[in-house]
Design an enzyme around this catalytic site. Structure first.
Site, PDB file in Angstrom:
ATOM      1  N   ARG A  51      -5.530 -19.276  11.898  1.00  0.00           N
ATOM      2  CA  ARG A  51      -4.083 -19.171  11.748  1.00  0.00           C
ATOM      3  C   ARG A  51      -3.539 -18.474  13.760  1.00  0.00           C
ATOM      4  O   ARG A  51      -4.444 -18.375  13.686  1.00  0.00           O
ATOM      5  CB  ARG A  51      -3.930 -17.592  11.321  1.00  0.00           C
ATOM      6  N   ARG A 100      -8.069   5.314   0.915  1.00  0.00           N
ATOM      7  CA  ARG A 100      -7.630   5.034  -0.043  1.00  0.00           C
ATOM      8  C   ARG A 100      -6.633   6.097  -0.794  1.00  0.00           C
ATOM      9  O   ARG A 100      -5.845   4.973  -1.769  1.00  0.00           O
ATOM     10  CB  ARG A 100      -8.451   3.980  -0.818  1.00  0.00           C
ATOM     11  N   ARG A 132      -0.391 -12.419   2.757  1.00  0.00           N
ATOM     12  CA  ARG A 132      -0.900 -11.962   3.557  1.00  0.00           C
ATOM     13  C   ARG A 132      -0.674 -10.143   3.103  1.00  0.00           C
ATOM     14  O   ARG A 132       0.900  -9.905   2.874  1.00  0.00           O
ATOM     15  CB  ARG A 132      -0.618 -12.332   5.565  1.00  0.00           C
ATOM     16  N   GLU A 176      -5.392  -8.052   4.775  1.00  0.00           N
ATOM     17  CA  GLU A 176      -5.669  -7.232   5.229  1.00  0.00           C
ATOM     18  C   GLU A 176      -6.686  -6.159   5.640  1.00  0.00           C
ATOM     19  O   GLU A 176      -6.373  -5.463   5.208  1.00  0.00           O
ATOM     20  CB  GLU A 176      -4.638  -6.880   6.558  1.00  0.00           C
ATOM     21  N   HIS A 188      -6.589   0.490   2.894  1.00  0.00           N
ATOM     22  CA  HIS A 188      -6.469   1.723   1.961  1.00  0.00           C
ATOM     23  C   HIS A 188      -5.451   1.032   0.704  1.00  0.00           C
ATOM     24  O   HIS A 188      -5.320   2.064   0.092  1.00  0.00           O
ATOM     25  CB  HIS A 188      -5.335   2.092   3.432  1.00  0.00           C
ATOM     26  N   ASN A 212       0.743  -1.190  -0.289  1.00  0.00           N
ATOM     27  CA  ASN A 212       0.262   0.087   0.180  1.00  0.00           C
ATOM     28  C   ASN A 212       1.200   0.936   0.046  1.00  0.00           C
ATOM     29  O   ASN A 212       0.335   2.161  -0.428  1.00  0.00           O
ATOM     30  CB  ASN A 212      -1.049   0.259   1.365  1.00  0.00           C
ATOM     31  N   ASP A 238      -1.380  -6.284   3.375  1.00  0.00           N
ATOM     32  CA  ASP A 238      -1.187  -5.449   4.452  1.00  0.00           C
ATOM     33  C   ASP A 238      -2.437  -4.483   3.483  1.00  0.00           C
ATOM     34  O   ASP A 238      -1.852  -3.830   2.389  1.00  0.00           O
ATOM     35  CB  ASP A 238       0.311  -5.039   4.876  1.00  0.00           C
TER      36      ASP A 238
END
Ligand SMILES: *[C@@H]1O[C@H](CO)[C@@H](O)[C@H](O)[C@H]1NC(C)=O
Ligand SMILES: *[C@@H]1O[C@H](CO)[C@@H](O)[C@H](O)[C@H]1NC(C)=O
Length: 512
Positions: A352, A173, A210, A248, A216, A115, A212
């Site tokens: 997890r 975002r 995964r 996420e 966003h 991101n 992150d």
């Protein structure tokens, strides 16, 4: 033709929900901040033999190195490029670890930070994990390279340039998350650089990512990146396997951006799971274990085949991210073991397990002033190895929840009951519950303030079973409690509320 394209797209995206675990294994562990060399050893000596399906690793990409505060864990969430060296080790260490874990049937999932780059205040110089030069002031990251053309700032409409209001989708975002330089993933060039980084890891043998901070990023941008990813390495995975994607997205309700916007393109972290389970296990607001009867979609969670679930994660165990005070962690070990056992026995979601390190927890007015502290380290900030004690626990501040007998044995339980129906539910209207997974496994918990003394229908074939919480089956006998199941599937249970572990689990492989 149109139909064919649609089918292809659908096929691609569906495959991203499959964790690609070997032999139907059902749980992964996050070895937070572990060194690659230690993960490689752990795969061979512990995770493979004990049925763990994979490991989520900390971000392997080149990050900023922060010395004030002293080497915090969050420095790795501030990339300055995609070279593969970090405080966990260099590219060779990473490759060796991926190879060795794959060779013992344990998958590697990479925490991908795509991101943003480092914080706008990150300065300029070579204070980075591979020593590459960067200049955060000029948004210049020559090792990728990214320049000021590759960031979103022009599209952000807040005065500070940061996200100020989570009710505004465009801010969330297009603006900077806590000051982190926000990449313009709408640009083909940026998508290409991110995909190259992820593809390099796929070719090295990782099974997925995964991702992150997905809240966003625009789902369309993410979808474009995922569409560029290679199939998994056929040395270990069947031809045509797609990388597993779990995103996420912190959605506890109350915001316009929801998990549902992302479940079409990959799995999503279900943050409601740990937050709500924490309330129940702590018995806050009058909540009870008996309420777990319709746990899962019945609680407004996303559908099970889209969910990645966990009791706590590296953020919310130290008050970051989401969930708040209800989250149970290793600091509340008795409650934590109960919560993790419930999660691993219950069919909802892909699970997890968290594996943490201790820090100098210091909560002042609800805030942990040491929430930044990095892993157990040497004086120069380098991460310490994970020493294994003779009793199989870990030393030097590494908690290794995944090595706790109760948790390790419930990972095996989940593998054994995989695919079996949630059945034989029982509760006492309070905090005593039990359920089976078909005729393969049975869990009973007493979180009331009085004894449980009942005869329950286990659904299991008659015989004597070893409880895998107080002990386990060892050379043909039980090292802990024994449970005698009658020919009618019924067994009597007595569990004192004074016990350290007021719960019992038995399964097909724990039968004598
Ligand atoms: C809960 O469990 C105990 C013992 O099993 C029982 O006596 C009690 O009535 C049950 N129900 C409630 C609501 O406490
Ligand atoms: C446990 O339950 C059994 C069967 O209902 C009963 O005979 C026994 O007295 C109970 N034990 C205690 C300590 O309440």
């Amino acid at each position: 033709m149109k139909l064919l394209i649609l089918a292809t797209l659908l096929g691609l995206s569906l495959a991203q929900f499959n964790p690609n675990t070997r032999d139907g294994k059902t749980a992964i562990v996050h070895l937070f901040e572990w060194r690659w060399a230690d993960i490689a050893a752990e795969c061979e000596r512990y995770l493979g033999p004990n049925g763990f399906g994979g490991v989520q690793i900390s971000p392997p990409s080149e990050s900023i190195v922060v010395t004030n505060p002293w080497h915090p864990w969050w420095q790795r969430y501030q990339p300055i490029g995609y070279n593969l060296c970090s405080r966990s080790g260099n590219e060779n260490d990473l490759r060796d670890m991926i190879t060795r874990c794959n060779n013992v049937g344990v998958n590697i999932y990479v925490d991908a930070v795509i991101n943003h780059m480092c914080g706008a205040g990150g300065g300029s110089g070579t204070h980075s994990s591979c020593g590459s030069y960067f200049d955060a002031n000029r948004k210049d990251f020559p090792t990728v390279p990214y320049s000021n053309l590759d960031f979103n700032d022009g599209k952000c409409n807040t005065g500070s340039g940061n996200i100020e209001n989570y009710q505004d989708i465009n801010q969330v975002r297009n603006c900077r998350l806590v000051g982190l330089l926000d990449l313009a993933l709408e640009k083909d060039y940026v998508r290409g650089k991110v995909a190259d980084f992820m593809n390099k890891l796929i070719d090295m043998g990782v099974a997925g990512f995964r991702v992150d901070a997905c809240k966003h990023m625009w789902p369309g941008d993410l979808s474009a990146v995922y569409g560029r990813l290679n199939n998994l390495n056929t040395k270990w995975f069947s031809s045509g396997s797609r990388p597993f994607i779990f995103q996420e997205v912190i959605d506890l309700g109350g915001e316009p951006i929801t998990s549902g916007e992302y479940t079409g393109i990959g799995r999503v972290t279900e943050f409601k799971y740990g937050a709500r389970l924490g309330n129940i296990i702590r018995k806050w607001n009058g909540e009870k274990l008996s309420y777990l009867k319709n746990w899962g979609e019945g609680w407004g969670f996303m559908s099970s085949d889209k969910a990645l679930v966990f009791v706590d994660n590296h953020d919310n165990q130290r008050g970051h991210g989401a969930g708040g005070a209800s989250i149970v962690t290793f600091w509340d070990a008795r409650l934590y073991k109960m919560a993790v056992a419930f999660m691993l026995a219950h069919p909802y979601g892909f699970t997890r397990v968290m594996s943490s390190y201790r820090w100098d927890r210091n909560i002042v007015n609800g805030q942990d002033t040491n929430d930044w502290q990095g892993p157990p380290s040497n004086g120069d900030g380098s991460t310490k190895p994970v020493p294994i004690n003779p009793d199989s626990t870990c030393g030097d501040g590494w908690v290794c929840e995944h090595r706790w007998r109760q948790i390790k044995n419930m990972v095996a339980f989940r593998n054994i009951v995989n695919g079996q129906a949630f059945s034989n539910w029982w509760d006492n209207g309070s905090n005593q519950i039990a359920f089976s997974r078909g005729n393969k496994g049975f869990l009973v918990i007493n979180n009331d303030d009085w004894e449980l003394n009942d005869t329950l229908n286990t659904g299991l074939p008659g015989g004597t079973y070893c409880d895998v919480i107080s002990g386990q089956k060892e050379s043909g006998r039980c090292s802990g409690k024994e449970v005698v199941v009658g020919g009618d599937g019924r067994a009597s249970f007595r569990i004192s509320n004074q016990e350290e572990d007021p719960f019992i689990a038995i399964h097909a492989d724990s039968k004598l």
